[in-house]
Design an enzyme around this catalytic site. Structure first.
Site, PDB file in Angstrom:
ATOM      1  N   ASP A  31     -37.845   8.546   1.952  1.00 20.35           N
ATOM      2  CA  ASP A  31     -39.208   8.026   1.888  1.00 20.35           C
ATOM      3  C   ASP A  31     -39.438   6.888   2.882  1.00 20.35           C
ATOM      4  O   ASP A  31     -38.529   6.143   3.195  1.00 20.35           O
ATOM      5  CB  ASP A  31     -39.464   7.538   0.454  1.00 20.35           C
ATOM      6  CG  ASP A  31     -40.946   7.401   0.158  1.00 20.35           C
ATOM      7  OD1 ASP A  31     -41.773   7.851   0.983  1.00 20.35           O
ATOM      8  OD2 ASP A  31     -41.284   6.827  -0.892  1.00 20.35           O
ATOM      9  N   HIS A  48     -41.785  10.918  10.859  1.00 21.62           N
ATOM     10  CA  HIS A  48     -41.051  12.108  10.391  1.00 21.62           C
ATOM     11  C   HIS A  48     -40.014  12.533  11.432  1.00 21.62           C
ATOM     12  O   HIS A  48     -38.912  12.946  11.092  1.00 21.62           O
ATOM     13  CB  HIS A  48     -42.017  13.256  10.095  1.00 21.62           C
ATOM     14  CG  HIS A  48     -42.958  12.964   8.965  1.00 21.62           C
ATOM     15  ND1 HIS A  48     -42.550  12.418   7.775  1.00 21.62           N
ATOM     16  CD2 HIS A  48     -44.297  13.139   8.851  1.00 21.62           C
ATOM     17  CE1 HIS A  48     -43.594  12.277   6.973  1.00 21.62           C
ATOM     18  NE2 HIS A  48     -44.665  12.701   7.601  1.00 21.62           N
ATOM     19  N   LEU A 142     -18.983  20.872   3.894  1.00 23.69           N
ATOM     20  CA  LEU A 142     -20.094  20.201   3.200  1.00 23.69           C
ATOM     21  C   LEU A 142     -21.210  21.211   2.971  1.00 23.69           C
ATOM     22  O   LEU A 142     -21.482  22.038   3.843  1.00 23.69           O
ATOM     23  CB  LEU A 142     -20.606  19.048   4.087  1.00 23.69           C
ATOM     24  CG  LEU A 142     -21.954  18.414   3.735  1.00 23.69           C
ATOM     25  CD1 LEU A 142     -21.839  17.569   2.460  1.00 23.69           C
ATOM     26  CD2 LEU A 142     -22.463  17.531   4.868  1.00 23.69           C
TER      27      LEU A 142
HETATM   28  C1  FPP Z   1     -41.587  10.800   3.014  1.00 22.50           C
HETATM   29  O1  FPP Z   1     -42.142   9.812   3.851  1.00 22.50           O
HETATM   30  C2  FPP Z   1     -41.063  11.897   3.759  1.00 22.50           C
HETATM   31  C3  FPP Z   1     -41.500  13.193   3.743  1.00 22.50           C
HETATM   32  C4  FPP Z   1     -42.638  13.662   2.920  1.00 22.50           C
HETATM   33  C5  FPP Z   1     -40.894  14.207   4.560  1.00 22.50           C
HETATM   34  C6  FPP Z   1     -39.404  14.123   4.696  1.00 22.50           C
HETATM   35  C7  FPP Z   1     -39.087  14.758   5.944  1.00 22.50           C
HETATM   36  C8  FPP Z   1     -38.245  14.268   6.869  1.00 22.50           C
HETATM   37  C9  FPP Z   1     -37.420  13.058   6.717  1.00 22.50           C
HETATM   38  C10 FPP Z   1     -38.153  15.018   8.104  1.00 22.50           C
HETATM   39  C11 FPP Z   1     -36.812  15.541   8.347  1.00 22.50           C
HETATM   40  C12 FPP Z   1     -36.451  16.689   7.580  1.00 22.50           C
HETATM   41  C13 FPP Z   1     -36.253  17.890   8.073  1.00 22.50           C
HETATM   42  C14 FPP Z   1     -35.367  18.806   7.339  1.00 22.50           C
HETATM   43  C15 FPP Z   1     -36.855  18.349   9.316  1.00 22.50           C
HETATM   44  P1  FPP Z   1     -43.684   9.504   3.711  1.00 22.50           P
HETATM   45  O2  FPP Z   1     -44.405  10.324   4.697  1.00 22.50           O
HETATM   46  O3  FPP Z   1     -44.095   9.716   2.293  1.00 22.50           O
HETATM   47  O4  FPP Z   1     -43.730   7.996   4.090  1.00 22.50           O
HETATM   48  P2  FPP Z   1     -44.752   6.911   3.521  1.00 22.50           P
HETATM   49  O5  FPP Z   1     -44.507   6.829   2.052  1.00 22.50           O
HETATM   50  O6  FPP Z   1     -44.363   5.675   4.246  1.00 22.50           O
HETATM   51  O7  FPP Z   1     -46.122   7.392   3.860  1.00 22.50           O
END
Ligand code: FPP
Length: 243
Positions: A31, A48, A142
Protein backbone atom coordinates in the site's frame (compact mmCIF):
# COMPACT_ATOMS: atom_id res chain seq x y z
CA UNK A 1 22.65 -14.49 8.22
CA UNK A 2 25.05 -13.57 5.44
CA UNK A 3 23.08 -12.74 2.31
CA UNK A 4 24.94 -12.43 -0.96
CA UNK A 5 24.52 -9.11 -2.70
CA UNK A 6 23.31 -7.23 0.39
CA UNK A 7 25.29 -4.13 1.31
CA UNK A 8 25.51 -1.50 4.04
CA UNK A 9 22.86 -1.26 6.74
CA UNK A 10 20.75 -4.05 5.22
CA UNK A 11 23.69 -6.48 5.35
CA UNK A 12 24.41 -5.45 8.92
CA UNK A 13 20.80 -5.97 10.00
CA UNK A 14 20.66 -9.30 8.18
CA UNK A 15 23.40 -10.62 10.45
CA UNK A 16 20.88 -10.54 13.30
CA UNK A 17 18.44 -12.78 11.42
CA UNK A 18 18.15 -16.34 12.64
CA UNK A 19 17.60 -18.80 9.84
CA UNK A 20 15.65 -21.27 11.99
CA UNK A 21 13.17 -18.60 13.06
CA UNK A 22 12.30 -17.20 9.65
CA UNK A 23 8.66 -17.23 8.59
CA UNK A 24 7.81 -19.88 6.03
CA UNK A 25 5.10 -17.74 4.44
CA UNK A 26 5.09 -13.93 4.23
CA UNK A 27 2.10 -11.98 2.89
CA UNK A 28 2.29 -8.33 1.86
CA UNK A 29 -0.27 -5.58 1.32
CA UNK A 30 1.67 -3.26 -0.98
CA UNK A 31 0.00 0.00 0.00
CA UNK A 32 0.94 3.64 -0.53
CA UNK A 33 1.92 3.76 -4.20
CA UNK A 34 -0.50 6.61 -4.94
CA UNK A 35 0.69 8.71 -1.99
CA UNK A 36 4.31 8.09 -2.90
CA UNK A 37 3.67 9.53 -6.37
CA UNK A 38 1.55 12.43 -5.11
CA UNK A 39 4.28 13.51 -2.70
CA UNK A 40 6.55 13.89 -5.71
CA UNK A 41 4.01 15.61 -7.92
CA UNK A 42 3.84 12.54 -10.18
CA UNK A 43 0.77 10.74 -11.56
CA UNK A 44 -0.41 7.87 -9.29
CA UNK A 45 0.57 5.28 -11.86
CA UNK A 46 4.24 6.19 -11.42
CA UNK A 47 3.86 4.95 -7.87
CA UNK A 48 2.57 1.60 -9.12
CA UNK A 49 5.51 1.38 -11.49
CA UNK A 50 7.93 1.89 -8.62
CA UNK A 51 5.86 -0.54 -6.55
CA UNK A 52 6.50 -3.27 -9.10
CA UNK A 53 10.24 -2.70 -8.66
CA UNK A 54 9.87 -3.03 -4.90
CA UNK A 55 8.05 -6.30 -5.39
CA UNK A 56 10.94 -7.58 -7.50
CA UNK A 57 13.39 -6.77 -4.66
CA UNK A 58 11.20 -8.39 -2.03
CA UNK A 59 10.83 -11.54 -4.14
CA UNK A 60 14.58 -11.74 -4.67
CA UNK A 61 15.43 -11.32 -1.00
CA UNK A 62 12.73 -13.80 0.04
CA UNK A 63 14.30 -16.41 -2.23
CA UNK A 64 17.78 -15.72 -0.88
CA UNK A 65 16.57 -16.01 2.69
CA UNK A 66 14.89 -19.33 2.02
CA UNK A 67 11.34 -18.15 2.65
CA UNK A 68 9.10 -20.68 0.90
CA UNK A 69 5.92 -18.68 0.15
CA UNK A 70 5.37 -15.00 -0.59
CA UNK A 71 1.85 -13.72 -1.24
CA UNK A 72 1.42 -10.20 -2.62
CA UNK A 73 -1.87 -8.34 -2.97
CA UNK A 74 -1.62 -7.01 -6.53
CA UNK A 75 -5.27 -6.20 -7.31
CA UNK A 76 -8.32 -6.47 -5.10
CA UNK A 77 -11.94 -6.99 -6.12
CA UNK A 78 -12.56 -3.49 -4.77
CA UNK A 79 -9.90 -1.98 -7.05
CA UNK A 80 -12.37 -2.10 -9.98
CA UNK A 81 -13.87 1.04 -8.40
CA UNK A 82 -10.76 3.06 -9.35
CA UNK A 83 -10.66 5.32 -12.42
CA UNK A 84 -10.62 3.39 -15.70
CA UNK A 85 -7.16 4.72 -16.64
CA UNK A 86 -5.63 3.50 -13.39
CA UNK A 87 -7.21 0.04 -13.80
CA UNK A 88 -5.92 -0.16 -17.36
CA UNK A 89 -2.49 0.87 -16.19
CA UNK A 90 -2.44 -1.79 -13.47
CA UNK A 91 -3.49 -4.47 -15.98
CA UNK A 92 -0.76 -3.27 -18.32
CA UNK A 93 1.75 -3.32 -15.48
CA UNK A 94 0.82 -6.91 -14.72
CA UNK A 95 1.34 -7.84 -18.38
CA UNK A 96 4.74 -6.17 -18.32
CA UNK A 97 5.63 -7.74 -14.98
CA UNK A 98 4.88 -11.21 -16.33
CA UNK A 99 6.77 -10.58 -19.55
CA UNK A 100 9.85 -9.17 -17.82
CA UNK A 101 9.95 -11.28 -14.70
CA UNK A 102 9.00 -14.77 -15.82
CA UNK A 103 12.42 -15.61 -17.29
CA UNK A 104 14.08 -14.50 -14.03
CA UNK A 105 11.56 -16.38 -11.92
CA UNK A 106 12.15 -19.49 -14.00
CA UNK A 107 15.92 -19.16 -13.75
CA UNK A 108 15.78 -18.67 -9.98
CA UNK A 109 13.47 -21.58 -9.19
CA UNK A 110 10.51 -19.38 -8.30
CA UNK A 111 7.10 -20.82 -8.97
CA UNK A 112 4.38 -18.29 -9.79
CA UNK A 113 0.83 -18.89 -8.64
CA UNK A 114 -2.30 -16.78 -8.49
CA UNK A 115 -5.18 -16.45 -6.09
CA UNK A 116 -8.36 -14.72 -7.21
CA UNK A 117 -11.12 -14.81 -9.81
CA UNK A 118 -9.15 -14.69 -13.01
CA UNK A 119 -12.14 -15.09 -15.33
CA UNK A 120 -13.06 -11.43 -14.73
CA UNK A 121 -9.70 -10.24 -16.09
CA UNK A 122 -9.06 -9.27 -19.75
CA UNK A 123 -8.78 -12.46 -21.84
CA UNK A 124 -5.20 -11.90 -22.99
CA UNK A 125 -4.06 -11.33 -19.41
CA UNK A 126 -5.70 -14.57 -18.31
CA UNK A 127 -3.73 -16.38 -21.03
CA UNK A 128 -0.49 -14.66 -20.05
CA UNK A 129 -1.02 -15.60 -16.41
CA UNK A 130 -1.70 -19.23 -17.32
CA UNK A 131 1.42 -19.29 -19.46
CA UNK A 132 3.56 -17.82 -16.70
CA UNK A 133 2.21 -20.26 -14.12
CA UNK A 134 2.97 -23.16 -16.44
CA UNK A 135 6.43 -21.94 -17.36
CA UNK A 136 7.48 -21.58 -13.74
CA UNK A 137 5.71 -24.68 -12.44
CA UNK A 138 8.86 -26.66 -11.69
CA UNK A 139 10.28 -23.96 -9.36
CA UNK A 140 11.06 -25.35 -5.93
CA UNK A 141 12.81 -22.52 -4.17
CA UNK A 142 9.98 -20.08 -3.52
CA UNK A 143 6.29 -19.89 -4.41
CA UNK A 144 5.30 -16.37 -5.41
CA UNK A 145 1.56 -15.98 -5.10
CA UNK A 146 0.00 -12.95 -6.73
CA UNK A 147 -3.45 -12.16 -5.40
CA UNK A 148 -5.23 -10.73 -8.44
CA UNK A 149 -8.91 -9.81 -8.44
CA UNK A 150 -8.82 -11.27 -4.97
CA UNK A 151 -11.16 -10.71 -2.04
CA UNK A 152 -11.08 -12.58 1.25
CA UNK A 153 -14.85 -12.72 1.61
CA UNK A 154 -15.27 -13.94 -1.97
CA UNK A 155 -12.75 -16.69 -1.26
CA UNK A 156 -14.62 -17.70 1.89
CA UNK A 157 -17.94 -17.78 0.04
CA UNK A 158 -16.40 -19.86 -2.72
CA UNK A 159 -14.96 -22.33 -0.22
CA UNK A 160 -18.29 -22.52 1.64
CA UNK A 161 -20.06 -23.40 -1.60
CA UNK A 162 -17.45 -26.05 -2.40
CA UNK A 163 -17.78 -27.51 1.05
CA UNK A 164 -21.57 -27.62 0.71
CA UNK A 165 -21.29 -29.45 -2.62
CA UNK A 166 -19.00 -31.93 -0.93
CA UNK A 167 -21.39 -32.25 2.00
CA UNK A 168 -18.48 -32.17 4.45
CA UNK A 169 -18.56 -29.30 6.91
CA UNK A 170 -15.14 -29.49 8.52
CA UNK A 171 -12.26 -27.02 8.54
CA UNK A 172 -10.23 -29.47 6.45
CA UNK A 173 -12.95 -29.64 3.80
CA UNK A 174 -13.22 -25.84 3.80
CA UNK A 175 -9.50 -25.48 3.27
CA UNK A 176 -9.61 -27.80 0.27
CA UNK A 177 -11.76 -25.23 -1.52
CA UNK A 178 -9.55 -22.20 -0.97
CA UNK A 179 -7.79 -20.91 -4.11
CA UNK A 180 -4.51 -22.56 -3.10
CA UNK A 181 -5.21 -25.33 -0.60
CA UNK A 182 -1.60 -26.52 -0.47
CA UNK A 183 -0.24 -23.17 0.75
CA UNK A 184 0.23 -22.97 4.54
CA UNK A 185 -1.22 -19.97 6.38
CA UNK A 186 0.99 -16.88 6.42
CA UNK A 187 3.27 -16.55 9.44
CA UNK A 188 3.75 -12.84 8.88
CA UNK A 189 1.59 -10.22 7.17
CA UNK A 190 3.20 -6.89 6.31
CA UNK A 191 1.21 -3.80 5.38
CA UNK A 192 2.97 -0.64 4.33
CA UNK A 193 1.86 3.02 4.32
CA UNK A 194 0.55 3.32 7.86
CA UNK A 195 -2.96 1.93 7.37
CA UNK A 196 -3.79 -0.44 10.21
CA UNK A 197 -6.32 -2.73 8.59
CA UNK A 198 -6.64 -5.96 6.63
CA UNK A 199 -8.80 -4.73 3.72
CA UNK A 200 -10.33 -8.09 2.86
CA UNK A 201 -7.01 -9.90 2.40
CA UNK A 202 -6.67 -13.60 3.34
CA UNK A 203 -9.34 -13.42 6.01
CA UNK A 204 -9.49 -17.14 6.71
CA UNK A 205 -5.75 -17.72 6.57
CA UNK A 206 -4.58 -15.00 8.98
CA UNK A 207 -6.21 -16.41 12.13
CA UNK A 208 -2.80 -16.82 13.83
CA UNK A 209 -0.65 -14.65 11.57
CA UNK A 210 1.67 -12.07 13.11
CA UNK A 211 0.80 -8.60 11.80
CA UNK A 212 3.37 -5.93 11.00
CA UNK A 213 2.44 -2.39 10.04
CA UNK A 214 4.94 0.21 8.89
CA UNK A 215 4.42 3.85 7.83
CA UNK A 216 6.90 3.37 4.98
CA UNK A 217 5.17 3.67 1.60
CA UNK A 218 5.47 0.57 -0.59
CA UNK A 219 7.77 2.13 -3.25
CA UNK A 220 10.16 3.07 -0.40
CA UNK A 221 10.03 -0.37 1.21
CA UNK A 222 13.44 -1.90 0.61
CA UNK A 223 15.67 -4.75 1.77
CA UNK A 224 16.42 -2.94 5.00
CA UNK A 225 12.75 -2.38 5.80
CA UNK A 226 11.95 -5.99 4.96
CA UNK A 227 14.68 -7.27 7.27
CA UNK A 228 13.38 -4.95 10.02
CA UNK A 229 9.97 -6.57 9.67
CA UNK A 230 11.52 -10.05 9.82
CA UNK A 231 13.53 -9.15 12.93
CA UNK A 232 10.39 -7.83 14.58
CA UNK A 233 8.67 -11.11 13.74
CA UNK A 234 11.54 -13.12 15.24
CA UNK A 235 11.15 -11.30 18.55
CA UNK A 236 7.54 -12.39 18.91
CA UNK A 237 6.34 -15.35 20.87
CA UNK A 238 3.78 -17.38 18.97
CA UNK A 239 1.49 -19.49 21.11
CA UNK A 240 -1.41 -20.51 18.83
CA UNK A 241 -3.78 -20.54 21.79
CA UNK A 242 -1.44 -22.51 24.07
CA UNK A 243 0.04 -21.08 27.26
C1 FPP B 1 -1.93 0.13 -3.30
O1 FPP B 1 -1.46 1.45 -3.38
C2 FPP B 1 -1.49 -0.67 -4.39
C3 FPP B 1 -2.25 -1.25 -5.36
C4 FPP B 1 -3.73 -1.12 -5.43
C5 FPP B 1 -1.67 -2.02 -6.43
C6 FPP B 1 -0.51 -2.89 -6.04
C7 FPP B 1 0.26 -3.06 -7.23
C8 FPP B 1 1.60 -2.95 -7.31
C9 FPP B 1 2.50 -2.74 -6.17
C10 FPP B 1 2.17 -3.05 -8.64
C11 FPP B 1 3.08 -4.19 -8.77
C12 FPP B 1 2.46 -5.47 -8.90
C13 FPP B 1 2.48 -6.21 -9.98
C14 FPP B 1 2.33 -7.67 -9.82
C15 FPP B 1 2.67 -5.67 -11.31
P1 FPP B 1 -2.52 2.61 -3.52
O2 FPP B 1 -2.70 2.90 -4.95
O3 FPP B 1 -3.76 2.22 -2.79
O4 FPP B 1 -1.79 3.78 -2.80
P2 FPP B 1 -2.48 4.96 -1.97
O5 FPP B 1 -3.20 4.32 -0.83
O6 FPP B 1 -1.33 5.79 -1.55
O7 FPP B 1 -3.40 5.66 -2.92
Amino acid sequence: MEIEGLKGKAAELAKELRKEKLPKHVAVIMDGNGRWAKKRGLPRVKGHERGAKTLRKVVELSAKLGIKYLTAFAFSKENWKRPREEIDFLMGLLRRYLKNEVPTLEKNGIKLEVAGDLEELPGDLQEKIKGAVERTSSGERLELILAINYGGRAEILRAAKGMAREGNFSQEAFRRHLYLPHVPDPDLLIRTSGEIRISNFLLWQIAYTELYFTPVLWPDFNEREYIKALLDYQRRERRFGRV
